[in-house]
Design a protein around this motif. Structure first.
Motif, PDB file in Angstrom:
ATOM      1  N   ILE A  98       0.783  -1.295  -0.085  1.00  0.00           N
ATOM      2  CA  ILE A  98      -0.090  -0.098  -0.108  1.00  0.00           C
ATOM      3  C   ILE A  98       0.774   1.372   0.135  1.00  0.00           C
ATOM      4  N   PRO A  99       1.712   1.361   1.010  1.00  0.00           N
ATOM      5  CA  PRO A  99       2.424   2.811   1.128  1.00  0.00           C
ATOM      6  C   PRO A  99       3.327   3.006  -0.266  1.00  0.00           C
ATOM      7  N   PRO A 100       4.093   2.233  -0.705  1.00  0.00           N
ATOM      8  CA  PRO A 100       4.667   2.480  -2.197  1.00  0.00           C
ATOM      9  C   PRO A 100       4.017   2.981  -3.266  1.00  0.00           C
ATOM     10  N   VAL A 101       2.662   2.685  -3.413  1.00  0.00           N
ATOM     11  CA  VAL A 101       1.965   3.391  -4.468  1.00  0.00           C
ATOM     12  C   VAL A 101       1.058   4.698  -3.823  1.00  0.00           C
ATOM     13  N   MET A 102       0.466   4.329  -2.603  1.00  0.00           N
ATOM     14  CA  MET A 102      -0.362   5.357  -2.171  1.00  0.00           C
ATOM     15  C   MET A 102       0.439   6.692  -1.894  1.00  0.00           C
ATOM     16  N   ASN A 103       1.424   6.745  -1.329  1.00  0.00           N
ATOM     17  CA  ASN A 103       2.487   7.936  -1.026  1.00  0.00           C
ATOM     18  C   ASN A 103       2.637   8.733  -2.293  1.00  0.00           C
ATOM     19  N   PRO A 104       3.132   8.321  -3.189  1.00  0.00           N
ATOM     20  CA  PRO A 104       3.417   9.279  -4.476  1.00  0.00           C
ATOM     21  C   PRO A 104       1.847   9.899  -5.173  1.00  0.00           C
ATOM     22  N   LEU A 105       0.956   8.801  -5.012  1.00  0.00           N
ATOM     23  CA  LEU A 105      -0.223   9.185  -5.588  1.00  0.00           C
ATOM     24  C   LEU A 105      -0.864  10.278  -4.952  1.00  0.00           C
ATOM     25  N   ILE A 106      -1.102  10.367  -3.345  1.00  0.00           N
ATOM     26  CA  ILE A 106      -1.722  11.267  -2.651  1.00  0.00           C
ATOM     27  C   ILE A 106      -1.093  12.627  -2.618  1.00  0.00           C
ATOM     28  N   TYR A 107       0.386  12.570  -2.534  1.00  0.00           N
ATOM     29  CA  TYR A 107       1.208  13.634  -2.517  1.00  0.00           C
ATOM     30  C   TYR A 107       0.879  14.246  -3.956  1.00  0.00           C
ATOM     31  N   GLY A 108       1.136  13.538  -4.985  1.00  0.00           N
ATOM     32  CA  GLY A 108       0.922  14.092  -6.355  1.00  0.00           C
ATOM     33  C   GLY A 108      -0.311  14.995  -6.585  1.00  0.00           C
ATOM     34  N   PHE A 109      -1.334  14.313  -6.065  1.00  0.00           N
ATOM     35  CA  PHE A 109      -2.799  15.041  -6.327  1.00  0.00           C
ATOM     36  C   PHE A 109      -3.024  15.877  -5.223  1.00  0.00           C
ATOM     37  N   LYS A 110      -2.489  15.996  -4.069  1.00  0.00           N
ATOM     38  CA  LYS A 110      -2.827  17.009  -3.086  1.00  0.00           C
ATOM     39  C   LYS A 110      -2.012  17.978  -2.864  1.00  0.00           C
ATOM     40  N   LEU A 111      -0.647  17.857  -3.434  1.00  0.00           N
ATOM     41  CA  LEU A 111       0.133  19.169  -3.423  1.00  0.00           C
ATOM     42  C   LEU A 111       0.147  19.940  -4.523  1.00  0.00           C
ATOM     43  N   THR A 112      -0.336  21.267  -4.438  1.00  0.00           N
ATOM     44  CA  THR A 112      -0.824  21.932  -5.880  1.00  0.00           C
ATOM     45  C   THR A 112       0.465  22.253  -6.600  1.00  0.00           C
ATOM     46  N   LYS A 113       1.646  22.400  -6.174  1.00  0.00           N
ATOM     47  CA  LYS A 113       2.747  22.610  -6.993  1.00  0.00           C
ATOM     48  C   LYS A 113       3.039  21.537  -7.859  1.00  0.00           C
ATOM     49  N   ILE A 114       3.090  20.192  -7.323  1.00  0.00           N
ATOM     50  CA  ILE A 114       3.329  19.120  -8.123  1.00  0.00           C
ATOM     51  C   ILE A 114       2.018  18.551  -8.951  1.00  0.00           C
ATOM     52  N   ARG A 115       1.038  18.866  -8.347  1.00  0.00           N
ATOM     53  CA  ARG A 115      -0.236  18.640  -9.138  1.00  0.00           C
ATOM     54  C   ARG A 115      -0.259  19.442 -10.462  1.00  0.00           C
TER      55      ARG A 115
END
Length: 307
Positions: A279-296
């Motif tokens: 779970i963490p290796p997939v969830m972490n980049p996805l949740i940060y990628g969608f939630k952090l404005t600059k990365i999104r």
């Protein structure tokens, strides 16, 4: 029990998958490719964009690199085992895999602790943030998050390698230091191993208490200001989600390893033991990628979608 010279270990956790190994291999390979793509993409986005060279994003970059490191210690070997008739691993390879698994898990917690400290400074001490979180301080914190678990588990593995073993069968999908220690002959002195284990527990329980302390202050601070609440929701919720997911997965595995029943179906045992690698290796980049404005925004720009 007669002492045996262990050259290879047998990983018996995979035995229950004999009827659907090809299907499991296919899905595992696809899933591992998703892990690689998600984490490498986020790391490259942060490295190649100078406006993301801020402490929070640099720590996130290390978080994803650690995810790649940990999954590298499990998935390639597991994929080979699915295609092999003998699920064996050399003594040295088993110790190395145990080192990777433990150092990955504890590096994750160390990085999460440093990320909590970063958010505490950004929200609770904004006027002093840049004076505290300098490049030098950030480098020290990143080194701490990697160096501490590597040192602790180097000692763990070194002490384990000195034990005389009376068994070679590991009822898991991968090697774990505690399981190797349990294979030691009765005449072994495992006191040093126990001392290091308790020291390790103390260090990382302290990490957990520190994270709780920072979030107590963060929640207290954010309750007073709408602006701080928005900042908390944007930058702290992903961190908190990652932390809770990681802790639940690790605690499940540790509790099962120490107290779990062997009567559970092998597939359920396997799921419990690899949850922290699923779970963490997939969830972490996805949740940060969608939630952090600059990365999104950067991701949307790369796929041709303008904000």
């Amino acid at each position: 029990m007669v002492n045996v010279t262990v050259v290879v270990f047998t990983l018996s956790g995979i035995n229950g998958t004999i009827n659907y190994r090809v299907t499991l291999f296919t899905f595992t390979l696809l899933y591992y490719c998703v892990i690689l793509f998600a984490n490498i993409s986020l790391v490259m986005i942060i490295i190649l964009n100078e406006n993301l060279h801020e402490p929070m994003y640099i720590l996130l970059c290390n978080f994803c690199i650690n995810g790649l490191y940990g999954t590298m210690g499990f998935y390639p070997k597991f994929l080979l085992d699915l295609l092999s008739s003998n699920q064996e691993i050399s003594y040295g390879g088993c110790l190395f895999q145990a080192f990777v698994m433990y150092s990955y898990a504890c590096s994750d917690l160390s990085i999460l602790a440093v990320m909590a400290y970063d958010r505490y400074l950004a929200i609770c001490r904004p006027l002093h943030y840049h004076s505290f979180m300098t490049k030098s301080r950030l480098s020290q914190l990143v080194c701490f998050s990697w160096f501490t678990p590597f040192c602790v588990f180097s000692i763990n593995v070194l002490l384990t390698s000195r034990l005389k073993l009376c068994g070679s069968k590991i009822q898991r999908l991968f090697c774990v230091n505690w399981v190797i220690v349990k294979l030691a002959c009765p005449d072994n002195d495992t006191f040093s191993n126990s001392v290091i284990a308790y020291i390790t527990i103390f260090i990382y329980v302290s990490h957990g208490l520190f994270i709780i302390w920072t979030y107590m202050h963060l929640i207290k601070k954010c309750a007073r200001s709408k602006e701080d609440r928005v900042k908390f929701m944007q930058t702290c919720v992903p961190h908190l989600t990652s932390l809770i997911t990681f802790l639940v997965a690790i605690v499940f595995d540790l509790m099962y390893m120490r107290f779990g029943s062997k009567d559970l179906p092998q597939s359920l045992q396997n799921l419990i033991t690899i949850e922290f690698l699923l779970i963490p290796p997939v969830m972490n980049p996805l949740i940060y990628g969608f939630k952090l404005t600059k990365i999104r925004d950067r991701i949307l720009g790369l796929v041709g979608i303008k904000k």
